[in-house]
Design a protein around this motif. Structure first.
Motif, PDB file in Angstrom:
ATOM      1  N   GLN A 187      -8.106   9.484   6.533  1.00  0.00           N
ATOM      2  CA  GLN A 187      -9.152   8.591   6.977  1.00  0.00           C
ATOM      3  C   GLN A 187      -8.772   7.165   7.026  1.00  0.00           C
ATOM      4  OE1 GLN A 187     -12.177   9.412   7.653  1.00  0.00           O
ATOM      5  NE2 GLN A 187     -12.484  11.591   6.677  1.00  0.00           N
ATOM      6  N   PRO A 188      -7.654   6.899   8.069  1.00  0.00           N
ATOM      7  CA  PRO A 188      -7.116   5.674   8.149  1.00  0.00           C
ATOM      8  C   PRO A 188      -8.187   4.542   8.165  1.00  0.00           C
ATOM      9  CG  PRO A 188      -6.698   7.009  10.154  1.00  0.00           C
ATOM     10  CD  PRO A 188      -7.354   7.975   8.895  1.00  0.00           C
ATOM     11  N   SER A 189      -9.268   4.622   8.972  1.00  0.00           N
ATOM     12  CA  SER A 189     -10.209   3.562   9.091  1.00  0.00           C
ATOM     13  C   SER A 189     -10.916   3.430   7.628  1.00  0.00           C
ATOM     14  CB  SER A 189     -11.156   3.449  10.339  1.00  0.00           C
ATOM     15  OG  SER A 189     -12.416   4.336   9.977  1.00  0.00           O
ATOM     16  N   ARG A 190     -11.341   4.417   6.990  1.00  0.00           N
ATOM     17  CA  ARG A 190     -11.956   4.361   5.770  1.00  0.00           C
ATOM     18  C   ARG A 190     -10.944   3.364   4.683  1.00  0.00           C
ATOM     19  NH1 ARG A 190     -14.424   9.350   3.325  1.00  0.00           N
ATOM     20  NH2 ARG A 190     -15.917   9.106   5.296  1.00  0.00           N
ATOM     21  N   VAL A 191      -9.650   3.815   4.787  1.00  0.00           N
ATOM     22  CA  VAL A 191      -8.620   3.184   3.990  1.00  0.00           C
ATOM     23  C   VAL A 191      -8.721   1.785   4.434  1.00  0.00           C
ATOM     24  CG1 VAL A 191      -6.432   3.090   3.283  1.00  0.00           C
ATOM     25  CG2 VAL A 191      -7.314   5.419   3.386  1.00  0.00           C
ATOM     26  N   GLU A 192      -8.755   1.722   5.490  1.00  0.00           N
ATOM     27  CA  GLU A 192      -8.844   0.072   6.001  1.00  0.00           C
ATOM     28  C   GLU A 192      -9.975  -0.591   5.200  1.00  0.00           C
ATOM     29  OE1 GLU A 192      -8.513  -0.901  10.072  1.00  0.00           O
ATOM     30  OE2 GLU A 192      -9.802  -2.527   9.888  1.00  0.00           O
ATOM     31  N   GLY A 193     -11.025   0.087   5.274  1.00  0.00           N
ATOM     32  CA  GLY A 193     -12.386  -0.427   4.681  1.00  0.00           C
ATOM     33  C   GLY A 193     -12.322  -0.699   3.416  1.00  0.00           C
ATOM     34  N   GLU A 194     -11.593   0.199   2.596  1.00  0.00           N
ATOM     35  CA  GLU A 194     -11.288   0.094   1.122  1.00  0.00           C
ATOM     36  C   GLU A 194     -10.530  -0.992   0.769  1.00  0.00           C
ATOM     37  OE1 GLU A 194      -9.927   3.571  -1.245  1.00  0.00           O
ATOM     38  OE2 GLU A 194     -10.980   4.794   0.039  1.00  0.00           O
ATOM     39  N   LEU A 195      -9.482  -1.236   1.769  1.00  0.00           N
ATOM     40  CA  LEU A 195      -8.427  -2.368   1.386  1.00  0.00           C
ATOM     41  C   LEU A 195      -9.190  -3.802   1.667  1.00  0.00           C
ATOM     42  CD1 LEU A 195      -5.405  -0.962   3.071  1.00  0.00           C
ATOM     43  CD2 LEU A 195      -5.517  -1.436   0.660  1.00  0.00           C
ATOM     44  N   ARG A 196     -10.150  -3.852   2.930  1.00  0.00           N
ATOM     45  CA  ARG A 196     -10.821  -4.897   2.992  1.00  0.00           C
ATOM     46  C   ARG A 196     -11.776  -5.043   1.799  1.00  0.00           C
ATOM     47  NH1 ARG A 196     -10.788  -6.423   8.252  1.00  0.00           N
ATOM     48  NH2 ARG A 196     -10.087  -5.189   9.616  1.00  0.00           N
ATOM     49  N   GLY A 197     -12.349  -4.230   1.416  1.00  0.00           N
ATOM     50  CA  GLY A 197     -13.269  -4.306   0.157  1.00  0.00           C
ATOM     51  C   GLY A 197     -12.482  -5.026  -0.960  1.00  0.00           C
ATOM     52  N   ALA A 198     -11.386  -4.461  -1.401  1.00  0.00           N
ATOM     53  CA  ALA A 198     -10.736  -4.549  -2.682  1.00  0.00           C
ATOM     54  C   ALA A 198     -10.168  -5.971  -2.499  1.00  0.00           C
ATOM     55  CB  ALA A 198      -9.594  -3.579  -2.754  1.00  0.00           C
ATOM     56  N   PHE A 199      -9.775  -6.503  -1.207  1.00  0.00           N
ATOM     57  CA  PHE A 199      -8.886  -7.764  -1.192  1.00  0.00           C
ATOM     58  C   PHE A 199      -9.933  -8.891  -0.561  1.00  0.00           C
ATOM     59  CE2 PHE A 199      -5.783  -4.639  -1.878  1.00  0.00           C
ATOM     60  CZ  PHE A 199      -5.331  -5.071  -3.101  1.00  0.00           C
ATOM     61  N   GLY A 200     -11.164  -8.518  -0.139  1.00  0.00           N
ATOM     62  CA  GLY A 200     -11.781  -9.620   0.609  1.00  0.00           C
ATOM     63  C   GLY A 200     -11.207  -9.989   1.942  1.00  0.00           C
ATOM     64  N   LEU A 201     -10.774  -8.949   2.690  1.00  0.00           N
ATOM     65  CA  LEU A 201     -10.071  -9.384   3.894  1.00  0.00           C
ATOM     66  C   LEU A 201     -10.874  -9.150   5.065  1.00  0.00           C
ATOM     67  CD1 LEU A 201      -6.648  -7.691   2.962  1.00  0.00           C
ATOM     68  CD2 LEU A 201      -7.004 -10.260   3.183  1.00  0.00           C
ATOM     69  N   ARG A 202     -10.650 -10.096   6.143  1.00  0.00           N
ATOM     70  CA  ARG A 202     -11.564  -9.616   7.390  1.00  0.00           C
ATOM     71  C   ARG A 202     -10.777  -9.807   8.604  1.00  0.00           C
ATOM     72  NH1 ARG A 202     -14.492 -12.500   3.757  1.00  0.00           N
ATOM     73  NH2 ARG A 202     -16.462 -11.929   3.502  1.00  0.00           N
ATOM     74  N   GLY A 203     -11.375  -9.622   9.835  1.00  0.00           N
ATOM     75  CA  GLY A 203     -10.524  -9.711  11.109  1.00  0.00           C
ATOM     76  C   GLY A 203      -9.398  -8.976  11.143  1.00  0.00           C
ATOM     77  N   ASP A 204      -8.395  -9.357  11.779  1.00  0.00           N
ATOM     78  CA  ASP A 204      -7.285  -8.786  12.005  1.00  0.00           C
ATOM     79  C   ASP A 204      -6.384  -8.559  10.468  1.00  0.00           C
ATOM     80  OD1 ASP A 204      -7.839  -8.498  14.501  1.00  0.00           O
ATOM     81  OD2 ASP A 204      -6.688 -10.177  15.216  1.00  0.00           O
ATOM     82  N   GLY A 205      -6.901  -8.687   9.342  1.00  0.00           N
ATOM     83  CA  GLY A 205      -6.203  -8.751   8.108  1.00  0.00           C
ATOM     84  C   GLY A 205      -5.423  -7.611   7.610  1.00  0.00           C
ATOM     85  N   VAL A 206      -5.860  -6.408   8.047  1.00  0.00           N
ATOM     86  CA  VAL A 206      -5.726  -5.251   7.494  1.00  0.00           C
ATOM     87  C   VAL A 206      -4.851  -4.359   8.765  1.00  0.00           C
ATOM     88  CG1 VAL A 206      -6.019  -3.285   5.964  1.00  0.00           C
ATOM     89  CG2 VAL A 206      -7.160  -5.575   5.486  1.00  0.00           C
ATOM     90  N   ARG A 207      -3.741  -3.532   8.635  1.00  0.00           N
ATOM     91  CA  ARG A 207      -3.388  -2.475   9.381  1.00  0.00           C
ATOM     92  C   ARG A 207      -3.319  -1.331   8.652  1.00  0.00           C
ATOM     93  NH1 ARG A 207       1.479  -2.916  13.508  1.00  0.00           N
ATOM     94  NH2 ARG A 207       1.509  -1.082  14.628  1.00  0.00           N
ATOM     95  N   VAL A 208      -3.594  -0.242   8.863  1.00  0.00           N
ATOM     96  CA  VAL A 208      -3.229   0.866   7.963  1.00  0.00           C
ATOM     97  C   VAL A 208      -2.497   2.002   9.219  1.00  0.00           C
ATOM     98  CG1 VAL A 208      -4.268   3.136   6.842  1.00  0.00           C
ATOM     99  CG2 VAL A 208      -5.045   0.888   6.310  1.00  0.00           C
ATOM    100  N   ILE A 209      -1.484   2.555   8.516  1.00  0.00           N
ATOM    101  CA  ILE A 209      -0.731   3.461   9.484  1.00  0.00           C
ATOM    102  C   ILE A 209      -0.691   4.689   8.695  1.00  0.00           C
ATOM    103  CG2 ILE A 209       1.439   3.827  10.837  1.00  0.00           C
ATOM    104  CD1 ILE A 209       1.595   0.611  10.959  1.00  0.00           C
ATOM    105  N   VAL A 210      -0.965   5.762   9.208  1.00  0.00           N
ATOM    106  CA  VAL A 210      -0.646   7.043   8.675  1.00  0.00           C
ATOM    107  C   VAL A 210       0.467   7.893   9.405  1.00  0.00           C
ATOM    108  CG1 VAL A 210      -1.759   9.261   7.837  1.00  0.00           C
ATOM    109  CG2 VAL A 210      -2.997   7.008   7.897  1.00  0.00           C
ATOM    110  N   PRO A 211       1.616   7.897   8.822  1.00  0.00           N
ATOM    111  CA  PRO A 211       2.582   8.734   9.459  1.00  0.00           C
ATOM    112  C   PRO A 211       2.353  10.111   9.171  1.00  0.00           C
ATOM    113  CG  PRO A 211       3.329   7.103   7.920  1.00  0.00           C
ATOM    114  CD  PRO A 211       2.322   7.012   7.548  1.00  0.00           C
ATOM    115  N   ASP A 212       2.782  10.994   9.932  1.00  0.00           N
ATOM    116  CA  ASP A 212       2.473  12.445   9.794  1.00  0.00           C
ATOM    117  C   ASP A 212       2.653  12.919   8.072  1.00  0.00           C
ATOM    118  OD1 ASP A 212       2.368  12.410  12.330  1.00  0.00           O
ATOM    119  OD2 ASP A 212       3.360  13.885  12.943  1.00  0.00           O
TER     120      ASP A 212
END
Lengths: 153, 707
Positions: B380-405
């Protein structure tokens, strides 16, 4: 206190200064950036970390760097010669012996060690030798078929 | 809410991680007020970023780019965790772009680059993402033909296109030429003009063809980088201090014990304590030193010994969101049960099990100019992005999640624990950090397939037909809750319970438990009616796909002949997520162990996309299902998992491989649906039937009791 250890990895001599008890797996991955060898359990239960030490399949997660001082280590990165794959690697592709593929380097190294001592291993020998290498995708039929292919069966 | 979202909600169970950072509470309180904190955290955990848009208006350039060498890059948020999505989506793109698969480069699961096709769950890639990719690629192909026609100064109808070459009246132009000569990228910025023509199944040249895994060579040479293999310049390795038992609270710790070790940075933030060091060996030593000084206040926790009593005692009627869906209600079940002459009243117990993917959770986090990039293994890359935004109060382009195989998922990687922890450590260390969970951490702090207690009451009329069906699932969930058999009076429901362990999705989730209980109960009813288990099922099944696979499996297996010979056989069938499975099993039980196992399984999932991968998935599902049928069960007491090791939690291995015969039913006339999950649901009840025939004892638990 850290000690210095010398080992040969895939034909290259390396010297590493580190704690004697540190697992070979960590040294391969973190000091030599050979990340093809995988962590699966850290207690020798799954075979994902299998490398070949002086010809013998060895679980690098429970082998300390001190134990391989002065010895010859082969990892998955050293198996192909140039662009030509080892016949076991080719067999794994031919038989689709991978789903996620995470266990595959350990499976291949274990199979290579087996076939060096038993080039025409029987089906029974293959299952016995490969039984300690876990594949959670449970792709065992293709894994067995790949080793059988490499054994000329 | 679009269709994909709805399906995710239906098919997933997930509990958030059970810790909070002190600093995050402060951030939330400062910005939103304390009262909103919980709500925000929950919303964030399910956040869908704004990029998710209706597909119809999606610019083609969001989905694919064509490079000057003629290689087409295709993008999707889906992940590859071994189920075969990379190969399948590559095939789909190649099919519609009329290119060999070598000309397609698929970029997956990068929240900054990829259009959001949702997470990877519920077997949705096949029915939902593949059509989207095909449609976009078909539209792009039409656009490229128009562009080539304009460049060649002819009408689009005068241009033939195949395998990357445009031809008109003796002149040819390659895709690479077109990129150099025309404004391809600009042209693909517009959305498709209308519904593009995708290739009919009967004309498929790439889909439907046996295809080996894309990227196989990188795997067999050790070159593929899984999330745990990522290494960045200046990177350190992290470790997290785990409580000694569930619910334990840290009361005191001497951080200096770790901090004083060379190269070590210790981080404390609320309940969270971790460290980083230049090697994982040093980080491990630092955690050991911290563990020695930590004091904890522990709490009582139920044990697996009294699990099923605990579930029953804490059950709540109503069942919430999960209980309201899936189950059926018809007629008057109580009256029908009351008046029937023959009935069963059976309870089934389903243990907690774990996914135990070969690659435990892992993440590499890097902060750069306030921006956070995380490489991690998650479905769930975009949900992980959401978890990171929530945990660190980040907005906009502040988080990028990449899931290698990634090295395995099976529904077990819907959460972002390792990502959040690695990011917290990296922030404190001021360096990129790699955090790789140990096997013991994975077995303890990841989540589990829900345990369940299932009660089935059913009755026969005097013709031996099922007249009443009362099915209650405690805790394990609603997938495949509704019986596919004809029953005039029925009631099916899920009761929510207090789950001692953190629980979440699993391959096929609750449909394994519900199918197990239902199919074993069907065997009991067949016996009561004095009818062969196959005939009993056929008498209660309408014409259709389920009946077809049941017939296909039993014919291939030779059910009637083996039955006449008095062999130890069993069968089961079921449907979930739009596909259909039936399994037949023959087995002996010797000294409490299953031996000489033969499995014959028929499976149908519409038009088959990749026969090679389908076979591999179905076989893998059968063997994985055998693990849960025979051995796997989490054992816990005093708030600790007692078998958090591959030595004590025994997953299937090569010697467990049964003899397998498959019937893969291809239905080119039907839409393709996902095949990674449903093939796991029939093996346990089919085996239960064979074990009953062998021993005369009816086991109603998973894992089966063979004694």
């Amino acid at each position: 206190m850290p000690d210095r250890f010398s080992l040969e990895v895939n034909g290259q001599a390396h010297s590493v200064e580190t704690d004697a008890q540190r697992p070979l797996l960590d040294v391969l991955r973190e000091e030599l950036s050979l990340t093809g060898t995988k962590y699966g359990c850290g207690e020798g239960a799954c075979g994902a970390c299998t490398v070949i030490v002086d010809g013998e399949a060895t679980r690098s997660c429970i082998t300390s760097i001190a134990e391989v001082d002065g010895r010859r280590v082969e990892t998955i990165e050293g198996l192909a010669s140039g662009v030509e794959l080892h016949r076991v690697q080719q067999a794994f592709i031919d038989q689709s012996a991978m789903q996620c593929g995470y266990c595959v380097p350990g499976q291949i190294m274990n199979a290579v060690a087996l076939l060096r001592t038993e080039p025409q291993a029987t089906g029974e020998q293959i299952v016995e030798a490969m039984d300690g290498n876990l594949c959670r995708c449970c792709n065992y039929r293709n894994l067995r078929a790949a080793v059988e292919q490499a054994a000329g069966r | 809410m679009n269709d994909a979202n709805l399906e995710l909600e239906r098919y997933e169970l997930r509990e958030p991680q059970r810790y909070e950072f002190a600093t995050d509470r402060r951030v939330f309180n400062a910005t939103l007020g304390a009262g909103l904190m919980l709500l925000l955290a929950r919303d964030n955990s399910h956040a869908q970023p704004g990029r998710r848009q209706p597909r119809r208006g999606e610019p083609l350039g969001d989905r694919l780019h064509v490079a000057e060498d003629g290689i087409v890059t295709v993008l999707t948020s889906k992940v590859e965790v071994g189920q075969g999505s990379r190969t399948q989506i590559t095939q789909a793109a190649a099919e519609e772009l009329r290119l060999p698969i070598e000309k397609i480069q698929l970029v997956m699961a990068d929240t900054e680059q990829c259009p959001d096709d949702g997470g990877t769950a519920g077997s949705r890639t096949t029915p939902s993402t593949v059509p989207r990719v095909r449609s976009a690629c078909a539209a792009a192909r039409e656009r490229l033909v128009e562009l080539a026609a304009a460049t060649l100064e002819v009408e689009p109808g005068e241009v033939q296109y195949d395998r990357g070459t445009f031809t008109t009246a003796g002149r040819t132009m390659s895709l690479a030429d077109l990129v150099r000569e025309a404004e391809v990228a600009e042209s693909l910025q517009a959305p498709p003009n209308g519904e593009a023509q995708v290739r009919r199944v009967s004309e498929w040249q790439v889909l439907g063809v046996p295809t080996n895994k894309v990227g196989a060579e990188a795997i067999v040479t050790g070159q593929h980088r899984y999330p745990s293999d990522y290494q960045l310049p200046g990177m350190e390795y992290g470790k997290v201090l785990r409580p000694p038992s569930y619910g334990a609270k840290l009361t005191s710790i001497d951080l200096e014990a770790g901090q004083k070790l060379e190269g070590v940075t210790v981080v404390r933030d609320g309940d969270f304590v971790g460290c980083t060091a230049p090697s994982s060996w040093q980080a491990g030593k630092a955690i050991e030193a911290l563990v020695a000084t930590a004091e904890w206040e522990t709490v009582d926790h139920p044990s697996s010994e009294n699990l099923f009593t605990h579930l029953k005692e804490t059950a709540r009627e109503g069942g919430g969101r999960r209980g309201r869906r899936g189950g059926g209600a018809a007629g008057d079940v109580d009256a029908a049960l009351e008046s029937a002459n023959q009935s069963i009243d059976s309870s089934f117990e389903i243990a907690y099990i774990q996914h135990a993917p070969m690659e435990p959770r892992a993440a590499v986090a890097e902060w750069s100019d306030g921006k956070l990039t995380v490489w991690t293994g998650s479905q769930q890359p975009s949900r992980v992005e959401g978890e990171l935004r929530g945990a660190f109060g980040l907005r906009g382009d502040g988080v990028r999640v990449i899931v290698p195989d990634t090295g395995g998922g099976f529904g077990g990687k819907h959460t972002g624990e390792a990502a959040v922890e690695a990011a917290r450590l990296a922030k404190a260390a001021g360096k990129p950090v790699s955090l790789r969970w140990t096997r013991e951490e994975e077995f303890t702090w990841a989540y589990f397939r829900p345990a369940g207690l299932i009660e089935v009451k059913a009755a026969l009329d005097d013709q031996g037909r099922i007249v009443a069906w009362d099915f209650a699932n405690y805790n394990s969930g609603g997938s495949a809750l509704d019986t596919p058999y004809r029953v005039p009076n029925k009631r099916e429901r899920v009761l929510e319970c207090d789950s001692p362990l953190r629980q979440g999705s699993y391959r096929a989730l609750a449909s394994t438990a519900n199918t197990f209980a239902r199919e074993v109960a069907m065997d009991e009813l067949a016996e009561l009616a004095g009818v062969d288990p196959l005939d009993f099922r056929l008498a209660h099944l309408e014409e259709g796909r389920l009946r077809n696979v049941l017939v296909a499996a039993t014919e291939k297996f030779g059910w009637r002949k083996r039955r006449a010979e008095g062999r130890n056989i069993g069968l089961a069938c079921g449907t979930e997520k739009g596909s259909y499975v039936a399994a037949c099993v023959e087995a002996d039980v010797v000294d409490g162990e299953v031996q000489n196992l033969l499995v014959c399984q028929a499976y149908e999932c519409g038009a088959i996309h990749n026969p090679t991968n389908l076979r591999s998935q179905v076989e893998g599902a059968i063997v994985m299902g055998l693990g849960a049928a025979l051995r796997e069960a989490m054992e816990f007491s005093d708030g600790q998992i007692q078998n958090a090791s591959f030595y004590s939690y025994e997953v299937p291995r090569m010697r467990d491989l049964p003899e397998m015969e498959l019937v893969l039913v291809n239905r080119p006339d039907l839409p393709s649906v996902g095949a990674g999950e449903t093939p796991i649901i029939a093996i346990a009840p089919a085996l239960a039937g064979a074990v009953y025939a062998a021993t005369g004892g009816r086991s109603r638990s998973m894992p089966l009791k063979l004694g």
